[in-house]
Structure formats: C-alpha cells, structure tokens
Design a protein around this motif. Sequence first.
Motif: not given
Length: 397
Positions: A237-264
């Motif tokens: 799950r991704a939650v965007w904070n537009s004021d501070l310029g980031f999204s917080t991504v919640v998930g299990f560790e292997p999935d967080l790694d995958a999200v960061e790699l693929l999004y970039t």
Amino acid sequence: MEPVTDQAFAAALYSDGDAGLDTGASLLAAAPAADAELVRRGEEFVRRAWERGWQPADVVRVVRRELDETAAGLAAGLIGSETARYERLPPRWQAQLDGLPDAPPRNRPDRFSYASAVLALYRLLLRLPAIEPVGPPPGTAPHALRLPPAHDEPRMLTRIRALLAKAEATGYPEEAEALTTKAQELMARHSIDEALLAARTHSKKEAPGACRIGVDAPYETAKAILLDAVAAANRCRAVWNSDLGFSTVVGFEPDLDAVELLYTSLLVQGTAAMTKAEAGQRAGGRKRTKAFRQSFLMAYAQRLGSRLAADTARVTAAAEAEHEAGPAGSGAPRLLPVLAARDLAVTDTAERMFPETTTTRVRGATDPDGWTHGTAAADRARMGGGGPELRGGRGKR
C-alpha cells in the motif's frame, strides 16, 4: 554574556526572512572559535529529526526541495558525523547513507556565506514536523522493535536489478518490454516464495514494514499514481504526502524492495520515452507544453497499473496451479489463503500508521497527444492502471 552560537540562533532560527540570517551569519563569521559548537548543534538538530520519524534520505530530500544542493550537502555532512556515533544502524539506513551527496568544504566560499547557508539549514531542520515512523531510530535496542533481518541482497533481487538496468539502457522498445515483464514476473514469484516459506516455518517474526520513496516535482501527481500502481501490483500500500514530497509504502520486506526497484526503473523508462515523443512532436512543427508532459505521464501511470496487476495475477495463478499439483498430504499451506492473510496484515498496518488517509480524485489529462503517446509508452514497457485515485496521509504535525 550569551555564547555566540546562542546569539546567532536567536537572531536567525526563530524568525523568517533574510535579515535574521544575515545577523546570525555575521556573528558566526566573526567567531571562528564557535565552529565546533556550530557543528555539535547541527548534529543535535539531526538527532531530533530521527526522533520525529525522519530518516537520512528523507532529510536530504526535503532540504534539497526547500533550499538547494549546497544545503543538501551540508545536511549530508551532519548526518554522516551524527550516525557515526552508533555501532548499529536500523535496516535500510546504510544504503541511504551510501547515496548521500558529498558535504561541501567548510567556510567556503567565505565564512559569512557558509554560516548563512548553515543557519538556513538549521532553521529548516528545527521546523521539520513529526511524521509516521517507518522503522526505529538509531540507538534503539533491537529487541524492543520488530526489525527486518539484516542480510545481503537476495540473489533474486540482484537478478531483477540487472534486468531492469538492461531495460533502461536498451534503445529497442521490444527488448525493454520483454526485460521489464520478466522482472515483474520474477518479483511476483519471489514474493510468493517468501510468503510460502514464512507460512511453512510458522514465522512469528515476519511482519509488514514500511519505507519512504521520494515523489519529486515536476508532475508529482502522475509519479505518485505510478508508484501507487507499482505498490498495489506487488501487494503493498502506498500513501502519498504531497506536502513533503514522498510516499510511504507499507508491505513485507521482499515486496518493498521490489516496489522501490521497479518504480525507479519505470520512471527512468517513462521519462526517456516522454522526451523522445516530445522531440518527435517538435520535429513535426508542433510545440509541446507542460500539458503534454503531464498527460503523457498520467497515461503512462494509469496504463501501467492494470498491466502490472495482470502480470502478478498470471504468475499467482500459475503458482497456485503448481502448488495444487504437488504431492497430496504434504501438509504444505495453500497459497491463496497465505497471500490473503499477508494482504490483510499489510492493510491493517497501513491503517494503523495512517488512520486519517483521504482518497482524492485527480484532475484528468488535457492533452490528447500526450495521453496517446503515454499510453503507447506504457504498452511498450508492458505495464498500465485503472481510474487514478490517490491515498494521501496526513502527516503528524
């Protein structure tokens, strides 16, 4: 008589505008003996940021966004000296430290300019709001928090990283499509394997975590939609904070790694495709605008969502069929209930972290050519999404 640093801080940090900064910088420029104390105070400000939920990459990102690259380097220098105090750093911190910019030389180009930049940085650090923590601050006893295990990057992630690097580098759309699709399939399979392993071993230690990923201007809405699509396809799950310029991504560790790699990687591919499409439009005599680029990236992000989800669904169905065809009576956990339980755990964690999230319908694209080219680029990247809505978190203030 107050120390020089206290006088400078009183003038510069608790007021707006340049006058206070000039006064404070003048005091510090004339007092070389205060240099060590100035650094010590800066490390204190950084330490307070950790206590308010910030991490190294977050601090540098917001400093760069609100000030400039010089200030980001100054912040990086303070972060490096502050974190050197700890024998153990939280997970993900070392990778963030490795990616920080170099600190500029002290007192350059002159003492006054340097002191002015430092005070502007301290003013910003002092005013950072509290945000949702995504891990423990440094120095916290490991047993007091649920920490993901520290380990080297799994071989599967190394392979995925290599595939995405090739997809970014190739000049052939068909090759990029095949490489990116293969990477997403490997991510989905890796997630399934990790879930089954945790279920088979009845692991009580593994729980959802979170990480923050920068969503920078320009076109941050389209980028946030893209990140949301990548997160959803990888059971996060991704939650965007537009004021501070980031999204917080919640998930299990292997999935967080995958999200960061693929999004970039997809952002790199999308930006390259947008630049190429815009050049083609200009060559045809049509001037492109901000609306073209915004529409391009919106279409690119939207189209990718459904295609990423389809890739994950296809891999999951194949894995379920393979699992069901295994030896009868093996006692192995069934795949779909395992994945459903993990989805529920991720949702519960996200809702605890962000009890006041809101869903916002974003404005539609206004440039048909940009939308058409963005959709085509998403098709080539082998990705796409449903009607764009974003979850936004209200950060603690």
